[in-house]
Design a protein around this motif. Structure first.
Motif, PDB file in Angstrom:
ATOM      1  N   ARG A 191      -3.987   1.599  14.945  1.00  0.00           N
ATOM      2  CA  ARG A 191      -4.349   0.211  14.843  1.00  0.00           C
ATOM      3  C   ARG A 191      -4.354  -1.104  15.857  1.00  0.00           C
ATOM      4  O   ARG A 191      -5.309  -1.579  16.646  1.00  0.00           O
ATOM      5  CB  ARG A 191      -3.452  -0.368  13.492  1.00  0.00           C
ATOM      6  CG  ARG A 191      -4.932  -1.780  13.492  1.00  0.00           C
ATOM      7  CD  ARG A 191      -3.775  -2.230  12.228  1.00  0.00           C
ATOM      8  NE  ARG A 191      -2.213  -2.801  12.317  1.00  0.00           N
ATOM      9  CZ  ARG A 191      -1.919  -3.661  12.953  1.00  0.00           C
ATOM     10  NH1 ARG A 191      -2.960  -3.892  13.446  1.00  0.00           N
ATOM     11  NH2 ARG A 191      -0.607  -4.231  13.710  1.00  0.00           N
ATOM     12  N   GLU A 192      -2.672  -0.693  16.137  1.00  0.00           N
ATOM     13  CA  GLU A 192      -3.177  -1.461  17.661  1.00  0.00           C
ATOM     14  C   GLU A 192      -3.512  -0.906  18.923  1.00  0.00           C
ATOM     15  O   GLU A 192      -3.725  -2.154  19.282  1.00  0.00           O
ATOM     16  CB  GLU A 192      -1.241  -0.965  17.631  1.00  0.00           C
ATOM     17  CG  GLU A 192       0.102  -1.575  16.335  1.00  0.00           C
ATOM     18  CD  GLU A 192       1.258  -2.094  16.583  1.00  0.00           C
ATOM     19  OE1 GLU A 192       1.664  -0.990  17.459  1.00  0.00           O
ATOM     20  OE2 GLU A 192       1.941  -2.595  15.550  1.00  0.00           O
TER      21      GLU A 192
ATOM     22  N   ALA B  40      -9.537   0.594   7.915  1.00  0.00           N
ATOM     23  CA  ALA B  40      -9.917  -1.049   8.994  1.00  0.00           C
ATOM     24  C   ALA B  40     -10.675  -0.171   9.712  1.00  0.00           C
ATOM     25  O   ALA B  40     -10.832   1.273   9.557  1.00  0.00           O
ATOM     26  CB  ALA B  40      -8.112  -1.392   9.957  1.00  0.00           C
TER      27      ALA B  40
ATOM     28  N   GLU C 185      -0.916   2.519  11.536  1.00  0.00           N
ATOM     29  CA  GLU C 185      -0.305   1.273  12.460  1.00  0.00           C
ATOM     30  C   GLU C 185      -0.368   1.219  14.059  1.00  0.00           C
ATOM     31  O   GLU C 185      -0.676   0.588  14.972  1.00  0.00           O
ATOM     32  CB  GLU C 185       1.244   0.913  12.159  1.00  0.00           C
ATOM     33  CG  GLU C 185       1.303   0.354  10.798  1.00  0.00           C
ATOM     34  CD  GLU C 185       0.226  -0.845  10.962  1.00  0.00           C
ATOM     35  OE1 GLU C 185       0.555  -1.831  11.604  1.00  0.00           O
ATOM     36  OE2 GLU C 185      -0.777  -1.004   9.748  1.00  0.00           O
TER      37      GLU C 185
ATOM     38  N   LEU D 249      -4.732   2.012   3.153  1.00  0.00           N
ATOM     39  CA  LEU D 249      -5.241   1.315   3.833  1.00  0.00           C
ATOM     40  C   LEU D 249      -6.349   1.528   4.553  1.00  0.00           C
ATOM     41  O   LEU D 249      -6.187   2.497   5.427  1.00  0.00           O
ATOM     42  CB  LEU D 249      -4.384   0.893   4.863  1.00  0.00           C
ATOM     43  CG  LEU D 249      -2.401   0.487   4.693  1.00  0.00           C
ATOM     44  CD1 LEU D 249      -1.806   0.917   6.073  1.00  0.00           C
ATOM     45  CD2 LEU D 249      -2.697  -0.449   3.765  1.00  0.00           C
TER      46      LEU D 249
ATOM     47  N   TYR E  51      -6.331  -3.479   1.861  1.00  0.00           N
ATOM     48  CA  TYR E  51      -5.331  -2.701   0.983  1.00  0.00           C
ATOM     49  C   TYR E  51      -5.451  -2.233   0.025  1.00  0.00           C
ATOM     50  O   TYR E  51      -6.094  -3.198  -0.733  1.00  0.00           O
ATOM     51  CB  TYR E  51      -3.951  -3.725   1.237  1.00  0.00           C
ATOM     52  CG  TYR E  51      -2.647  -3.063   0.280  1.00  0.00           C
ATOM     53  CD1 TYR E  51      -2.234  -2.191   0.500  1.00  0.00           C
ATOM     54  CD2 TYR E  51      -2.254  -3.459  -1.109  1.00  0.00           C
ATOM     55  CE1 TYR E  51      -0.791  -1.619  -0.091  1.00  0.00           C
ATOM     56  CE2 TYR E  51      -1.255  -3.068  -1.703  1.00  0.00           C
ATOM     57  CZ  TYR E  51      -1.077  -1.786  -1.379  1.00  0.00           C
ATOM     58  OH  TYR E  51      -0.170  -1.245  -2.661  1.00  0.00           O
TER      59      TYR E  51
ATOM     60  N   PRO F   9      -6.907  -6.514  14.138  1.00  0.00           N
ATOM     61  CA  PRO F   9      -5.579  -7.009  13.863  1.00  0.00           C
ATOM     62  C   PRO F   9      -4.784  -6.620  12.476  1.00  0.00           C
ATOM     63  O   PRO F   9      -5.838  -6.500  11.688  1.00  0.00           O
ATOM     64  CB  PRO F   9      -6.365  -8.303  14.077  1.00  0.00           C
ATOM     65  CG  PRO F   9      -7.769  -8.811  14.541  1.00  0.00           C
ATOM     66  CD  PRO F   9      -7.823  -7.130  14.457  1.00  0.00           C
ATOM     67  N   SER F  10      -3.648  -6.770  12.635  1.00  0.00           N
ATOM     68  CA  SER F  10      -3.540  -6.557  10.599  1.00  0.00           C
ATOM     69  C   SER F  10      -4.200  -7.282   9.746  1.00  0.00           C
ATOM     70  O   SER F  10      -4.487  -7.389   8.472  1.00  0.00           O
ATOM     71  CB  SER F  10      -1.602  -7.319  10.579  1.00  0.00           C
ATOM     72  OG  SER F  10      -1.011  -8.284  10.899  1.00  0.00           O
ATOM     73  N   ARG F  11      -4.520  -8.834   9.893  1.00  0.00           N
ATOM     74  CA  ARG F  11      -5.201  -9.238   9.145  1.00  0.00           C
ATOM     75  C   ARG F  11      -6.519  -8.586   8.958  1.00  0.00           C
ATOM     76  O   ARG F  11      -7.145  -8.900   7.250  1.00  0.00           O
ATOM     77  CB  ARG F  11      -5.619 -10.793   9.185  1.00  0.00           C
ATOM     78  CG  ARG F  11      -7.007 -10.612  10.303  1.00  0.00           C
ATOM     79  CD  ARG F  11      -6.968 -12.991  11.124  1.00  0.00           C
ATOM     80  NE  ARG F  11      -7.276 -12.612  12.087  1.00  0.00           N
ATOM     81  CZ  ARG F  11      -7.294 -12.728  13.464  1.00  0.00           C
ATOM     82  NH1 ARG F  11      -6.147 -12.073  13.611  1.00  0.00           N
ATOM     83  NH2 ARG F  11      -8.064 -12.520  14.182  1.00  0.00           N
ATOM     84  N   ASN F  12      -7.178  -7.862   9.113  1.00  0.00           N
ATOM     85  CA  ASN F  12      -8.473  -7.091   9.128  1.00  0.00           C
ATOM     86  C   ASN F  12      -7.973  -6.103   8.433  1.00  0.00           C
ATOM     87  O   ASN F  12      -9.251  -4.788   8.485  1.00  0.00           O
ATOM     88  CB  ASN F  12      -9.040  -6.909  10.675  1.00  0.00           C
ATOM     89  CG  ASN F  12      -9.959  -8.022  10.617  1.00  0.00           C
ATOM     90  OD1 ASN F  12      -9.772  -9.283  10.199  1.00  0.00           O
ATOM     91  ND2 ASN F  12     -10.728  -8.183  11.979  1.00  0.00           N
ATOM     92  N   VAL F  13      -6.830  -5.609   7.698  1.00  0.00           N
ATOM     93  CA  VAL F  13      -7.010  -3.804   7.646  1.00  0.00           C
ATOM     94  C   VAL F  13      -6.956  -4.470   5.808  1.00  0.00           C
ATOM     95  O   VAL F  13      -6.233  -5.163   5.415  1.00  0.00           O
ATOM     96  CB  VAL F  13      -5.596  -4.085   8.089  1.00  0.00           C
ATOM     97  CG1 VAL F  13      -4.617  -2.314   6.612  1.00  0.00           C
ATOM     98  CG2 VAL F  13      -5.391  -3.235   9.210  1.00  0.00           C
TER      99      VAL F  13
END
Length: 113
Positions: free
Chosen positions: A57-58, A82, A54, A80, A69, A63-67
């Motif tokens: 990623r940040e 990305a 995370e 996860l 799962y 964006p979290s929607r592009n991860v």
């Protein structure tokens, strides 16, 4: 048969690694992989460290929607993934974490004791 690839063809991920180390040296260290199969991709893998995943990623602005799962290992491992464009290549983040069994989860919170 494939034509052998040269080290110079791995320039994008190697440059990305150098730049990331300079810019984000304070972030958790991942396992690092560069492959001749995907010569434009730097893979940063986190084992049992989704907080590290995370953080990266940040930092990379994914964006979290592009991860994506997923679950593997008979439902025991969370995965996860990305990707982000970086330094003329791609940085791929991969995170693995063990999914605790019900018994393990209950024992961690003291349920039933």
């Amino acid at each position: 048969m494939r034509t052998p690839i040269t080290v110079s063809a791995l320039g994008a991920p190697l440059t990305a690694l150098r730049n990331l180390a300079d810019e984000y040296g304070h972030l958790p260290a991942p396992s690092v992989s560069v492959s001749t199969l995907y010569p434009d991709t730097l893979v940063l893998t986190f084992y049992d460290d989704l907080a590290g995943f995370e953080s990266w990623r940040e930092a990379l602005g994914v964006p979290s929607r592009n991860v994506s799962y997923g679950v593997q290992g008979g439902g025991r491992t969370r995965v996860l993934e990305a990707e982000a464009g970086y330094a003329d290549g791609v940085v791929k983040l991969v995170g693995f974490a063990t999914i605790p069994t019900v018994e393990e989860a209950c024992s961690r919170v003291g349920v039933g004791s």
